[in-house]
Design an enzyme around this catalytic site. Structure first.
Site, short mmCIF file in Angstrom:
data_model
loop_
_atom_site.label_atom_id
_atom_site.label_comp_id
_atom_site.label_asym_id
_atom_site.label_seq_id
_atom_site.Cartn_x
_atom_site.Cartn_y
_atom_site.Cartn_z
N THR A 134 -5.06 1.87 -5.45
CA THR A 134 -4.94 0.74 -6.35
C THR A 134 -6.31 0.53 -6.95
O THR A 134 -7.31 0.87 -6.32
CB THR A 134 -4.54 -0.51 -5.53
OG1 THR A 134 -3.25 -0.31 -4.99
CG2 THR A 134 -4.55 -1.79 -6.33
N ARG A 148 10.86 -0.71 -4.96
CA ARG A 148 9.92 -1.32 -3.99
C ARG A 148 8.75 -1.96 -4.75
O ARG A 148 8.17 -1.35 -5.64
CB ARG A 148 9.41 -0.24 -3.03
CG ARG A 148 8.37 -0.73 -2.01
CD ARG A 148 6.95 -0.47 -2.47
NE ARG A 148 5.96 -0.78 -1.44
CZ ARG A 148 4.65 -0.80 -1.66
NH1 ARG A 148 4.18 -0.56 -2.86
NH2 ARG A 148 3.82 -1.09 -0.70
N VAL A 149 8.45 -3.18 -4.41
CA VAL A 149 7.30 -3.87 -5.01
C VAL A 149 6.28 -4.11 -3.91
O VAL A 149 6.63 -4.59 -2.83
CB VAL A 149 7.75 -5.20 -5.65
CG1 VAL A 149 6.56 -6.02 -6.10
CG2 VAL A 149 8.69 -4.93 -6.83
N GLY A 150 5.04 -3.78 -4.18
CA GLY A 150 3.99 -3.96 -3.17
C GLY A 150 3.31 -5.30 -3.32
O GLY A 150 3.84 -6.25 -3.91
N ASP A 151 2.10 -5.38 -2.82
CA ASP A 151 1.33 -6.62 -2.87
C ASP A 151 0.64 -6.85 -4.22
O ASP A 151 0.36 -7.98 -4.61
CB ASP A 151 0.27 -6.64 -1.76
CG ASP A 151 -0.70 -5.46 -1.88
OD1 ASP A 151 -0.28 -4.36 -2.32
OD2 ASP A 151 -1.88 -5.62 -1.53
N GLY A 154 -4.44 -0.85 -0.24
CA GLY A 154 -3.94 -0.40 1.06
C GLY A 154 -2.48 -0.74 1.22
O GLY A 154 -1.79 -1.01 0.23
N GLY A 187 0.53 -2.46 1.13
CA GLY A 187 0.84 -3.76 0.55
C GLY A 187 1.69 -4.65 1.43
O GLY A 187 1.55 -5.88 1.41
#
Ligand code: ASP
Length: 346
Positions: free
Chosen positions: A198, A226-229, A250, A252
């Site tokens: 990221t 999928r959605v991360g942080d 890293g 998420g």
């Protein structure tokens, strides 16, 4: 030969259109103030150099941070963001990005966005032109298109071949997988050990105002949707113009489970020094998430990593992570350099 020429022409035109779309939603520069500017980013000197140059010319700190990460979003050889980002299980690149603007406490984000090279710039337009904070999936793409962002195929030959090799290896019963040894090393590495990563950038301008951005293609070969942080304010980034900003790289999921970037900024608000605020955040993430066996190894240690980067209102900065080496790119208005991150466990 003709199709190749056309393709080159098409790619050139798309790159130029993507570049000009970067200006969408940017503010006019204003006269510079008396304060010392500082820019930090997750491990990329070019990002902090570009953002600093803009801040020194009076650009809004968020616009500077977005321009800094755009160079990585447009780089087909960086497999963690934008063009050339590692795709999902279906071979499709889905991008997540968010921005926060100090002076207005504004925020905008897009998640699972396809076909747009500069998702961070789209997040800024979400912030500026809607009453909302987060747009997702097909409707985020529709919004981006309406606003003038050109569509681009974000896969490259390298990422397509690596994804195919990964898929064939995972569908071994039905497919004849190409032996990994026969693949080009870049493709082989990407297929065997999918990268994730990221770019986060925070900028403090000459008026003491902050702006920050986090942009990513997320976990390699993730479940579609999928959605991360990264696009979640408080998880992959957070900022309070009276205190400071924080962003993360890293796994998420662990930041989502801990509102980790918000926690780091709150630690700063309580008077902790930047490094202590981030180490305490790492500690909290480890304490809570290793209660779940999926997040720990046989010895009870975290089987994941995250890195936090922060920049305070008065220009102090730090990075901290759980294990392994990590570093922070910093520009203090005079020079750009890499600074070591503090490790919680090593
Ligand atoms: N934090 C990103 C995500 O979970 C990935 C990364 O930084 O490696 O989507």
């Amino acid at each position: 030969m003709r199709p190749a020429l056309n393709r080159r022409h098409f790619l050139g035109t798309t790159a130029a259109a993507s570049l000009s779309s970067l200006a969408l939603g940017a503010a006019e520069p204003k006269p510079t103030g008396p304060k010392r500017p500082v820019v930090i980013a997750s491990g990329n000197l070019r990002t902090v150099e570009i953002a600093m140059e803009m801040v020194q010319k009076g650009a809004d700190p968020l616009d500077a941070a977005i321009a800094g990460v755009a160079i990585v979003e447009a780089d087909p050889n960086d497999h963690t963001v934008g063009l050339g980002g590692t795709p999902n299980e279906d071979g499709v690149v889905e991008l997540d990005a968010a921005v926060m603007h100090g002076p207005t406490h504004g925020g905008g984000a897009v998640a699972a966005l396809r076909n747009i090279m500069h998702p961070a710039a789209v997040a800024r337009v979400v912030m500026k032109k809607t009453r909302h904070v987060l747009l997702v999936g097909d409707n985020a793409l529709k919004f981006a298109r309406e606003q003038g962002f050109p569509e681009t195929d974000l896969t490259t030959e390298v990422t397509r071949k690596a994804w195919l090799a990964w898929k064939e290896a995972h569908l071994r019963d039905n497919r004849f997988a190409v032996p990994l040894a026969q693949l080009d090393p870049t493709v082989r590495d990407l297929a065997a050990k999918p990268v994730h990563g990221t770019i986060h950038c925070s900028a403090l301008d000459t008026h003491g105002d902050l702006g920050c951005v986090t942009t990513t293609s997320g976990l390699g070969y993730k479940v579609p949707g999928r959605v991360g942080d990264s696009p979640i304010l408080g998880a992959g980034l957070y900022l309070d113009n009276t205190v400071g900003s924080c962003g993360s790289v890293g796994l998420g999921e662990v930041n989502l489970l801990n509102c980790a970037s918000y926690l780091a900024v709150e630690n700063l608000r309580r008077g902790m020094k930047p490094k202590d605020a981030l180490v305490a955040t790492c500690k909290r993430v480890v304490e809570t998430t290793t209660r779940d066996p999926r997040f720990r190894d046989d010895r009870g240690r975290p089987n994941f990593n995250v890195v936090f980067y922060c920049l305070t209102k008065d220009g102090r900065y730090a990075a901290a992570h759980i294990h392994g080496p990590a570093s922070l790119a910093v520009h203090d208005g005079e020079t750009a350099r890499m600074v070591d991150s503090a490790s919680l466990l090593d």
